[in-house]
Enzyme design. Structure first.
Site, mmCIF file in Angstrom:
data_model
loop_
_atom_site.group_PDB
_atom_site.id
_atom_site.type_symbol
_atom_site.label_atom_id
_atom_site.label_comp_id
_atom_site.label_asym_id
_atom_site.label_seq_id
_atom_site.Cartn_x
_atom_site.Cartn_y
_atom_site.Cartn_z
ATOM 1 N N SER A 125 9.005 40.297 -9.152
ATOM 2 C CA SER A 125 9.066 41.249 -10.094
ATOM 3 C C SER A 125 7.829 41.336 -10.498
ATOM 4 C CB SER A 125 10.140 41.171 -10.919
ATOM 5 O OG SER A 125 11.273 40.573 -10.209
ATOM 6 N N HIS A 130 0.214 50.700 -19.746
ATOM 7 C CA HIS A 130 -0.926 51.318 -19.802
ATOM 8 C C HIS A 130 -1.099 52.167 -20.966
ATOM 9 C CE1 HIS A 130 -1.992 50.455 -15.514
ATOM 10 N NE2 HIS A 130 -0.756 50.664 -15.514
ATOM 11 N N CYS A 153 14.020 42.130 -9.810
ATOM 12 C CA CYS A 153 15.289 42.187 -8.800
ATOM 13 C C CYS A 153 16.091 40.683 -8.849
ATOM 14 C CB CYS A 153 14.827 42.257 -7.277
ATOM 15 S SG CYS A 153 13.191 41.014 -6.796
#
Length: 275
Positions: A125, A130, A153
């Site tokens: 994962s 940003h 996951c």
């Protein structure tokens, strides 16, 4: 299922690893009024310092801990003239040191800062963030946008970090997408496309937070795609004037600024140019 906590009420017996991918895309906007060119530049500088890559790294590391994952690798960068990005590779369970690729730094940031570049190997994962400070010279309303993606996951879920993420930023407008992709199989070989009950993202946000916002859902249950957007209800002007005192303004000026801030938020909330 208790509000604000992800849990599988009845665990499904699976064959092998849980291959379902759960992804939360979390997007916030902070809106501010700055009239002069100097005020705009000072706001952008303030935001850039307040949410630099070091601070964003701490936020993502906290999210990693909240969802019960472990850091494998961190890559971060501050940009000129403004903005920052951070990428963290995570694993559901702690891995033996011998199994970790030597290109991963295991979150040791002092080691990261000595490198010119970083290459990491993804176990299961990742988390990314940003930032996008933005203003236009012809507009007194400026904004700061943060995009965060948490992809997991296995049994861990990014939904548990929602309250922390909302409170980590000055969130005027929030948009969130949650998707469950792929399938796993139970012990009888039957495909399973989602492993937990899901009606709305709002079920995983604290009631005291929800009271501060107008919220709306757009969900595609048949595709396990969930979308929620939120806009703050109460605009207290002293929180939106950068380096200015609202009481130095006339009532008409205060009313005009509040209207302009509201219109900006409505357009971002709706995703169209309304006014």
């Amino acid at each position: 299922m208790r509000r604000g906590v992800y849990a599988v009420s009845e665990k499904i017996k699976l064959y092998g690893f849980n291959n379902l991918t759960k992804t939360l895309s979390f997007n916030i906007y902070d809106v501010c009024y700055a009239k002069t060119e100097r005020e705009k530049e000072d706001y952008i500088k303030y935001i850039d310092e307040q949410y630099n890559s070091e601070r964003l790294t701490k936020i993502l590391c906290d999210v990693t801990e909240i969802i019960g994952a472990h850091v494998l690798n961190i890559s971060r960068q501050d940009y000129e003239p403004q903005g920052a990005s951070v990428n963290i590779l995570i694993t559901e369970e702690a891995l033996p040191v011998a199994n970790i690729d030597p290109s991963c730094n295991k979150g040791e940031l002092s080691y990261v800062d000595l490198r010119d570049s970083i290459v990491g190997h993804l176990d299961k994962s990742h988390l990314t963030v940003h930032t996008y400070p933005e203003f236009h010279p012809n507009n007194d309303i400026i904004s700061f946008r943060v995009d965060i993606d948490v992809s997991t996951c296995g049994m861990i879920s990014p939904l548990n970090a929602l309250d922390y993420l909302i409170n980590s930023f000055d969130s005027d407008v929030i948009t969130m997408d949650y998707r469950v992709r792929g399938f796993t199989r139970d012990v009888d070989g039957r495909k399973c496309y989602i492993d937990h009950e899901m009606k709305t993202i709002q079920d995983f946000i604290d009631d005291n937070i929800l009271k501060r916002y107008d919220a709306m859902d757009v969900n595609m249950y048949q595709s396990n795609i969930f979308h929620t957007k939120m806009m703050v209800k109460d605009i207290k002007l002293n929180n939106y004037l950068f380096n200015s005192d609202p009481y130095e303004l006339s009532p008409d000026e205060r009313r005009d600024i509040r209207d302009r801030l509201t219109k900006e938020m409505i357009e971002i909330y709706c995703g169209v140019n309304v006014y």
